[in-house]
Design a protein around this motif. Structure first.
Motif, PDB file in Angstrom:
ATOM      1  N   VAL A  64     -42.773  26.444 -81.539  1.00  0.00           N
ATOM      2  CA  VAL A  64     -43.043  27.729 -82.199  1.00  0.00           C
ATOM      3  C   VAL A  64     -44.517  27.953 -82.502  1.00  0.00           C
ATOM      4  CG1 VAL A  64     -40.739  27.644 -83.236  1.00  0.00           C
ATOM      5  CG2 VAL A  64     -42.732  26.933 -84.584  1.00  0.00           C
ATOM      6  N   LYS A  65     -45.344  26.965 -82.216  1.00  0.00           N
ATOM      7  CA  LYS A  65     -46.781  27.110 -82.498  1.00  0.00           C
ATOM      8  C   LYS A  65     -47.364  28.311 -81.769  1.00  0.00           C
ATOM      9  CE  LYS A  65     -48.136  22.367 -83.586  1.00  0.00           C
ATOM     10  NZ  LYS A  65     -48.815  21.146 -83.099  1.00  0.00           N
ATOM     11  N   GLY A  66     -48.139  29.096 -82.490  1.00  0.00           N
ATOM     12  CA  GLY A  66     -48.747  30.277 -81.909  1.00  0.00           C
ATOM     13  C   GLY A  66     -47.867  31.503 -81.961  1.00  0.00           C
ATOM     14  N   ARG A  67     -46.585  31.334 -82.277  1.00  0.00           N
ATOM     15  CA  ARG A  67     -45.652  32.468 -82.346  1.00  0.00           C
ATOM     16  C   ARG A  67     -45.142  32.698 -83.765  1.00  0.00           C
ATOM     17  NH1 ARG A  67     -40.862  32.299 -79.777  1.00  0.00           N
ATOM     18  NH2 ARG A  67     -40.654  30.028 -79.946  1.00  0.00           N
ATOM     19  N   PHE A  68     -44.928  31.629 -84.512  1.00  0.00           N
ATOM     20  CA  PHE A  68     -44.381  31.717 -85.865  1.00  0.00           C
ATOM     21  C   PHE A  68     -45.472  31.385 -86.877  1.00  0.00           C
ATOM     22  CE2 PHE A  68     -39.643  30.601 -84.878  1.00  0.00           C
ATOM     23  CZ  PHE A  68     -39.639  31.563 -83.884  1.00  0.00           C
ATOM     24  N   THR A  69     -45.384  32.024 -88.034  1.00  0.00           N
ATOM     25  CA  THR A  69     -46.315  31.755 -89.127  1.00  0.00           C
ATOM     26  C   THR A  69     -45.549  31.629 -90.437  1.00  0.00           C
ATOM     27  OG1 THR A  69     -48.062  33.031 -88.032  1.00  0.00           O
ATOM     28  CG2 THR A  69     -48.358  32.540 -90.366  1.00  0.00           C
ATOM     29  N   ILE A  70     -45.769  30.522 -91.131  1.00  0.00           N
ATOM     30  CA  ILE A  70     -45.151  30.329 -92.441  1.00  0.00           C
ATOM     31  C   ILE A  70     -46.185  30.644 -93.515  1.00  0.00           C
ATOM     32  CG2 ILE A  70     -45.717  27.858 -92.531  1.00  0.00           C
ATOM     33  CD1 ILE A  70     -43.031  27.411 -93.974  1.00  0.00           C
ATOM     34  N   SER A  71     -45.737  31.296 -94.575  1.00  0.00           N
ATOM     35  CA  SER A  71     -46.641  31.636 -95.676  1.00  0.00           C
ATOM     36  C   SER A  71     -45.856  31.677 -96.973  1.00  0.00           C
ATOM     37  CB  SER A  71     -47.312  32.984 -95.421  1.00  0.00           C
ATOM     38  OG  SER A  71     -46.354  34.016 -95.341  1.00  0.00           O
ATOM     39  N   ARG A  72     -46.581  31.719 -98.098  1.00  0.00           N
ATOM     40  CA  ARG A  72     -45.875  31.824 -99.377  1.00  0.00           C
ATOM     41  C   ARG A  72     -46.577  32.829-100.267  1.00  0.00           C
ATOM     42  NH1 ARG A  72     -50.676  29.442 -99.887  1.00  0.00           N
ATOM     43  NH2 ARG A  72     -51.002  27.933-101.571  1.00  0.00           N
ATOM     44  N   ASP A  73     -45.780  33.438-101.125  1.00  0.00           N
ATOM     45  CA  ASP A  73     -46.271  34.388-102.113  1.00  0.00           C
ATOM     46  C   ASP A  73     -45.992  33.794-103.485  1.00  0.00           C
ATOM     47  OD1 ASP A  73     -46.443  36.475-104.035  1.00  0.00           O
ATOM     48  OD2 ASP A  73     -46.153  37.961-102.460  1.00  0.00           O
ATOM     49  N   ASN A  74     -47.040  33.347-104.145  1.00  0.00           N
ATOM     50  CA  ASN A  74     -46.859  32.664-105.426  1.00  0.00           C
ATOM     51  C   ASN A  74     -46.246  33.586-106.483  1.00  0.00           C
ATOM     52  OD1 ASN A  74     -47.954  30.381-104.311  1.00  0.00           O
ATOM     53  ND2 ASN A  74     -49.992  30.739-105.131  1.00  0.00           N
ATOM     54  N   ALA A  75     -46.689  34.830-106.489  1.00  0.00           N
ATOM     55  CA  ALA A  75     -46.209  35.755-107.513  1.00  0.00           C
ATOM     56  C   ALA A  75     -44.729  36.054-107.360  1.00  0.00           C
ATOM     57  CB  ALA A  75     -47.012  37.045-107.462  1.00  0.00           C
ATOM     58  N   GLU A  76     -44.265  36.096-106.101  1.00  0.00           N
ATOM     59  CA  GLU A  76     -42.864  36.423-105.836  1.00  0.00           C
ATOM     60  C   GLU A  76     -41.987  35.189-105.680  1.00  0.00           C
ATOM     61  OE1 GLU A  76     -41.542  39.453-105.810  1.00  0.00           O
ATOM     62  OE2 GLU A  76     -43.494  40.346-106.300  1.00  0.00           O
ATOM     63  N   ASN A  77     -42.600  33.996-105.716  1.00  0.00           N
ATOM     64  CA  ASN A  77     -41.838  32.755-105.480  1.00  0.00           C
ATOM     65  C   ASN A  77     -41.036  32.844-104.186  1.00  0.00           C
ATOM     66  OD1 ASN A  77     -42.552  30.948-107.471  1.00  0.00           O
ATOM     67  ND2 ASN A  77     -40.486  30.750-108.295  1.00  0.00           N
ATOM     68  N   THR A  78     -41.689  33.323-103.161  1.00  0.00           N
ATOM     69  CA  THR A  78     -41.019  33.560-101.886  1.00  0.00           C
ATOM     70  C   THR A  78     -41.825  32.940-100.753  1.00  0.00           C
ATOM     71  OG1 THR A  78     -40.041  35.620-102.701  1.00  0.00           O
ATOM     72  CG2 THR A  78     -40.147  35.331-100.318  1.00  0.00           C
ATOM     73  N   VAL A  79     -41.108  32.355 -99.818  1.00  0.00           N
ATOM     74  CA  VAL A  79     -41.702  31.813 -98.602  1.00  0.00           C
ATOM     75  C   VAL A  79     -41.239  32.665 -97.429  1.00  0.00           C
ATOM     76  CG1 VAL A  79     -41.817  29.811 -97.071  1.00  0.00           C
ATOM     77  CG2 VAL A  79     -41.802  29.496 -99.544  1.00  0.00           C
ATOM     78  N   TYR A  80     -42.144  32.919 -96.515  1.00  0.00           N
ATOM     79  CA  TYR A  80     -41.856  33.773 -95.378  1.00  0.00           C
ATOM     80  C   TYR A  80     -42.003  32.997 -94.072  1.00  0.00           C
ATOM     81  CZ  TYR A  80     -42.587  37.416 -98.858  1.00  0.00           C
ATOM     82  OH  TYR A  80     -42.514  38.195 -99.982  1.00  0.00           O
ATOM     83  N   LEU A  81     -41.269  33.455 -93.074  1.00  0.00           N
ATOM     84  CA  LEU A  81     -41.454  32.963 -91.713  1.00  0.00           C
ATOM     85  C   LEU A  81     -41.573  34.185 -90.815  1.00  0.00           C
ATOM     86  CD1 LEU A  81     -41.620  30.392 -89.948  1.00  0.00           C
ATOM     87  CD2 LEU A  81     -39.196  30.759 -89.420  1.00  0.00           C
ATOM     88  N   GLN A  82     -42.789  34.473 -90.402  1.00  0.00           N
ATOM     89  CA  GLN A  82     -43.024  35.567 -89.470  1.00  0.00           C
ATOM     90  C   GLN A  82     -42.823  35.046 -88.061  1.00  0.00           C
ATOM     91  OE1 GLN A  82     -43.814  38.922 -90.032  1.00  0.00           O
ATOM     92  NE2 GLN A  82     -43.517  39.100 -87.818  1.00  0.00           N
ATOM     93  N   MET A  83     -41.902  35.656 -87.341  1.00  0.00           N
ATOM     94  CA  MET A  83     -41.561  35.192 -85.999  1.00  0.00           C
ATOM     95  C   MET A  83     -41.896  36.285 -84.995  1.00  0.00           C
ATOM     96  SD  MET A  83     -37.923  33.298 -86.801  1.00  0.00           S
ATOM     97  CE  MET A  83     -37.059  34.827 -87.067  1.00  0.00           C
ATOM     98  N   ASN A  84     -42.827  35.991 -84.111  1.00  0.00           N
ATOM     99  CA  ASN A  84     -43.255  36.938 -83.070  1.00  0.00           C
ATOM    100  C   ASN A  84     -42.921  36.382 -81.692  1.00  0.00           C
ATOM    101  OD1 ASN A  84     -44.404  38.574 -85.114  1.00  0.00           O
ATOM    102  ND2 ASN A  84     -46.353  37.487 -84.953  1.00  0.00           N
TER     103      ASN A  84
END
Length: 124
Positions: A64-84
């Motif tokens: 998934v390298k180069g296609r997916f991005t993991i990130s977090r939002d501290n204020a929302e206590n949420t982790v995201y996985l953007q999948m392209n």
């Protein structure tokens, strides 16, 4: 008690994008690692990506390298996985996972807390 709730799955065409969310509650997650795993029918659960909540250090599976991005939002206590650039082989149930750790973990055995999963289907 740690609770993880995934959302954002669905059906998408090859080459499309989705963003998965994992809403975390029950703890202060500053000393936690958050991971995304996936499991396709008849296959073992496999590592996708992980992020250390405090440092922001990330790790990705080669597939998934180069296609997916993991990130977090501290204020929302949420982790995201953007999948392209999604491919049919990305079709699976995607799970969010968490555990207390100073680095990043890439194996299922490192995580004690799991969400219920969200289905991602990529049509060819």
């Amino acid at each position: 008690q740690v609770q993880l709730v995934e959302s954002g799955g669905g059906l998408v065409q090859t080459g499309g994008s989705l963003r998965l969310s994992c809403a975390a509650s029950g703890r202060t997650f500053s000393n936690y690692v958050m991971g995304w795993f996936r499991q396709a029918p008849g296959k073992e659960r496999e590592f996708v990506a992980a992020i250390n909540w405090n440092s922001g250090i990330t790790n990705y599976a080669d597939s998934v390298k180069g296609r997916f991005t993991i990130s977090r939002d501290n204020a929302e206590n949420t982790v995201y996985l953007q999948m392209n650039s999604l491919k049919p082989e990305d079709t699976a149930v995607y799970y969010c996972a968490a555990d207390r750790y100073f680095g990043v973990l890439t194996h299922t055995k490192g995580y004690n807390y799991w969400g219920q999963g969200t289905q991602v289907t990529v049509a060819s």
